[in-house]
Scaffold this motif. Sequence first.
Motif, PDB file in Angstrom:
ATOM      1  N   ILE A  96     -23.785 -53.435   8.486  1.00  0.00           N
ATOM      2  CA  ILE A  96     -23.570 -53.244   7.051  1.00  0.00           C
ATOM      3  C   ILE A  96     -23.454 -51.754   6.723  1.00  0.00           C
ATOM      4  CG2 ILE A  96     -24.649 -53.507   4.774  1.00  0.00           C
ATOM      5  CD1 ILE A  96     -25.764 -56.215   5.867  1.00  0.00           C
ATOM      6  N   PHE A  97     -24.304 -50.945   7.350  1.00  0.00           N
ATOM      7  CA  PHE A  97     -24.234 -49.492   7.135  1.00  0.00           C
ATOM      8  C   PHE A  97     -22.871 -48.953   7.555  1.00  0.00           C
ATOM      9  CE2 PHE A  97     -24.879 -45.117   8.611  1.00  0.00           C
ATOM     10  CZ  PHE A  97     -25.388 -44.564   7.450  1.00  0.00           C
ATOM     11  N   LYS A  98     -22.354 -49.391   8.696  1.00  0.00           N
ATOM     12  CA  LYS A  98     -21.044 -48.921   9.160  1.00  0.00           C
ATOM     13  C   LYS A  98     -19.923 -49.396   8.225  1.00  0.00           C
ATOM     14  CE  LYS A  98     -21.881 -48.507  14.114  1.00  0.00           C
ATOM     15  NZ  LYS A  98     -21.522 -49.039  15.436  1.00  0.00           N
ATOM     16  N   LEU A  99     -20.056 -50.606   7.688  1.00  0.00           N
ATOM     17  CA  LEU A  99     -19.025 -51.093   6.767  1.00  0.00           C
ATOM     18  C   LEU A  99     -18.991 -50.287   5.465  1.00  0.00           C
ATOM     19  CD1 LEU A  99     -19.170 -54.994   7.000  1.00  0.00           C
ATOM     20  CD2 LEU A  99     -17.363 -53.488   7.789  1.00  0.00           C
ATOM     21  N   LEU A 100     -20.162 -49.880   5.006  1.00  0.00           N
ATOM     22  CA  LEU A 100     -20.251 -49.173   3.744  1.00  0.00           C
ATOM     23  C   LEU A 100     -19.907 -47.688   3.855  1.00  0.00           C
ATOM     24  CD1 LEU A 100     -23.485 -50.788   2.265  1.00  0.00           C
ATOM     25  CD2 LEU A 100     -21.107 -51.314   1.720  1.00  0.00           C
ATOM     26  N   HIS A 101     -19.973 -47.128   5.056  1.00  0.00           N
ATOM     27  CA  HIS A 101     -19.701 -45.698   5.217  1.00  0.00           C
ATOM     28  C   HIS A 101     -18.502 -45.433   6.037  1.00  0.00           C
ATOM     29  CE1 HIS A 101     -23.918 -45.577   3.948  1.00  0.00           C
ATOM     30  NE2 HIS A 101     -23.501 -44.508   3.306  1.00  0.00           N
TER      31      HIS A 101
END
Length: 103
Positions: free
Chosen positions: A98-103
């Motif tokens: 999720i962190f990689k998708l958002l950044h």
Amino acid sequence: MNATENIAYMGLQDYMLPCASKQILGFDCPGCGLQRSVLLLFQGEFLAAFEMYPAIYTLIPLILLIVVNKLFSLKIGGNILLIALSISSVFLILANFIFKLLH
């Protein structure tokens, strides 16, 4: 990095599997970074390995525990630790994804 480590590093890099999800869909899958994280562990770059794939430090003990459990059939405490490592691994994998998708 000395010459021997450099040769081993280059040899391992040649056999890394490409991420089909990233090639086809254009974004990282939940497993993206695992191979590079293991490679960083072999180099002794422990913080960089964690930054690349945070679940590496729960997946390694989880895999070792599963192997030991299959070989020796742990009855006391093994299942609780197995469940705890499984839940923490899934949480870290999803949080990182999720962190990689958002950044």
